[in-house]
Design an enzyme around this catalytic site. Structure first.
Site, PDB file in Angstrom:
ATOM      1  N   HIS A  33     -10.503 -25.665   8.128  1.00 21.47           N
ATOM      2  CA  HIS A  33     -10.423 -24.790   6.968  1.00 21.47           C
ATOM      3  C   HIS A  33      -9.128 -23.984   7.005  1.00 21.47           C
ATOM      4  O   HIS A  33      -8.419 -23.998   7.999  1.00 21.47           O
ATOM      5  CB  HIS A  33     -11.630 -23.852   6.887  1.00 21.47           C
ATOM      6  CG  HIS A  33     -11.763 -22.927   8.046  1.00 21.47           C
ATOM      7  ND1 HIS A  33     -12.282 -23.311   9.254  1.00 21.47           N
ATOM      8  CD2 HIS A  33     -11.432 -21.622   8.185  1.00 21.47           C
ATOM      9  CE1 HIS A  33     -12.277 -22.292  10.078  1.00 21.47           C
ATOM     10  NE2 HIS A  33     -11.763 -21.250   9.458  1.00 21.47           N
ATOM     11  N   HIS A  48      -7.409 -20.107   5.967  1.00 17.23           N
ATOM     12  CA  HIS A  48      -7.540 -18.705   5.564  1.00 17.23           C
ATOM     13  C   HIS A  48      -6.200 -18.262   4.999  1.00 17.23           C
ATOM     14  O   HIS A  48      -5.154 -18.528   5.600  1.00 17.23           O
ATOM     15  CB  HIS A  48      -7.843 -17.808   6.768  1.00 17.23           C
ATOM     16  CG  HIS A  48      -9.234 -17.897   7.271  1.00 17.23           C
ATOM     17  ND1 HIS A  48     -10.231 -17.059   6.846  1.00 17.23           N
ATOM     18  CD2 HIS A  48      -9.803 -18.724   8.168  1.00 17.23           C
ATOM     19  CE1 HIS A  48     -11.349 -17.359   7.461  1.00 17.23           C
ATOM     20  NE2 HIS A  48     -11.109 -18.372   8.284  1.00 17.23           N
ATOM     21  N   TYR A  87      -7.899 -10.271  11.229  1.00 15.01           N
ATOM     22  CA  TYR A  87      -8.963 -11.269  11.319  1.00 15.01           C
ATOM     23  C   TYR A  87      -8.392 -12.684  11.158  1.00 15.01           C
ATOM     24  O   TYR A  87      -8.726 -13.589  11.911  1.00 15.01           O
ATOM     25  CB  TYR A  87     -10.011 -10.991  10.241  1.00 15.01           C
ATOM     26  CG  TYR A  87     -11.018 -12.094  10.064  1.00 15.01           C
ATOM     27  CD1 TYR A  87     -12.049 -12.271  10.977  1.00 15.01           C
ATOM     28  CD2 TYR A  87     -10.948 -12.961   8.982  1.00 15.01           C
ATOM     29  CE1 TYR A  87     -12.976 -13.278  10.818  1.00 15.01           C
ATOM     30  CE2 TYR A  87     -11.863 -13.967   8.815  1.00 15.01           C
ATOM     31  CZ  TYR A  87     -12.885 -14.126   9.738  1.00 15.01           C
ATOM     32  OH  TYR A  87     -13.784 -15.133   9.574  1.00 15.01           O
ATOM     33  N   GLN A 123      -8.317 -15.804  13.849  1.00 18.33           N
ATOM     34  CA  GLN A 123      -9.300 -16.794  13.464  1.00 18.33           C
ATOM     35  C   GLN A 123      -9.185 -18.077  14.279  1.00 18.33           C
ATOM     36  O   GLN A 123     -10.181 -18.623  14.714  1.00 18.33           O
ATOM     37  CB  GLN A 123      -9.164 -17.121  11.965  1.00 18.33           C
ATOM     38  CG  GLN A 123     -10.193 -18.082  11.454  1.00 18.33           C
ATOM     39  CD  GLN A 123     -11.609 -17.547  11.554  1.00 18.33           C
ATOM     40  OE1 GLN A 123     -11.841 -16.373  11.366  1.00 18.33           O
ATOM     41  NE2 GLN A 123     -12.553 -18.403  11.873  1.00 18.33           N
TER      42      GLN A 123
END
Length: 155
Positions: free
Chosen positions: A62, A64, A126, A130
């Site tokens: 994924h 971000h 964050y 990650q």
């Protein structure tokens, strides 16, 4: 308190969004050279639309992004553009992926979006951490490439 404001003709704006999206079926394909190239493609597409990337991380399954999107562009419109154009550019670069995913569906249909507001520093931290968190929770077998995977399989 200094807030960096951008401006359009009659507007001052500071619209930050945390966006997460994934490849179809969350296949873990975004690693090594593909990770770097996909990052370049996304950065280029954002520049073309006037979207600023504040922080981003390409994880194996994924992506971000913390972005500043001008108010004249809707988040849904931007995501349609980003996922559509990037899938075309990815298939252009790696033609063999088209046979795996078929019919230009590289990304899954949905995505997660949240407004960042005053928490943008925490969200940036964050996103930076990650990849480390993902590696601790789910160690991937391809960290030393296909040869390492074959060795493990033979053992």
């Amino acid at each position: 308190m200094s807030i960096s404001l951008n401006s359009l003709a009659h507007t001052r704006w500071n619209c930050k969004y945390h966006i997460v999206f994934a490849p179809k079926y969350r296949r873990q394909i975004l690693y090594k050279e593909k990770k770097v190239e996909v990052g370049k493609i996304l950065r280029q597409l954002c520049e073309w639309k006037g979207v600023y990337i504040l922080e981003a991380e390409v994880c194996p399954e994924h992506i971000h992004m913390l972005v500043k999107i001008p108010p004249k562009i809707s988040v849904a419109g931007f995501m349609g553009y980003l996922k559509g154009k990037s899938s075309l550019l990815i298939y252009e670069k790696w033609g063999n992926l088209k046979f795996k995913y078929g019919n230009k569906n590289f990304w899954c249909r949905g995505y997660y979006v949240d407004t960042a507001g005053k928490n943008s520093k925490k969200i940036a931290e964050y996103i930076q951490n990650q990849l480390k968190t993902d590696e601790l929770e789910n160690p991937l077998p391809f960290h030393d490439g296909l040869e390492g995977w074959k060795r493990k399989r033979q053992e």
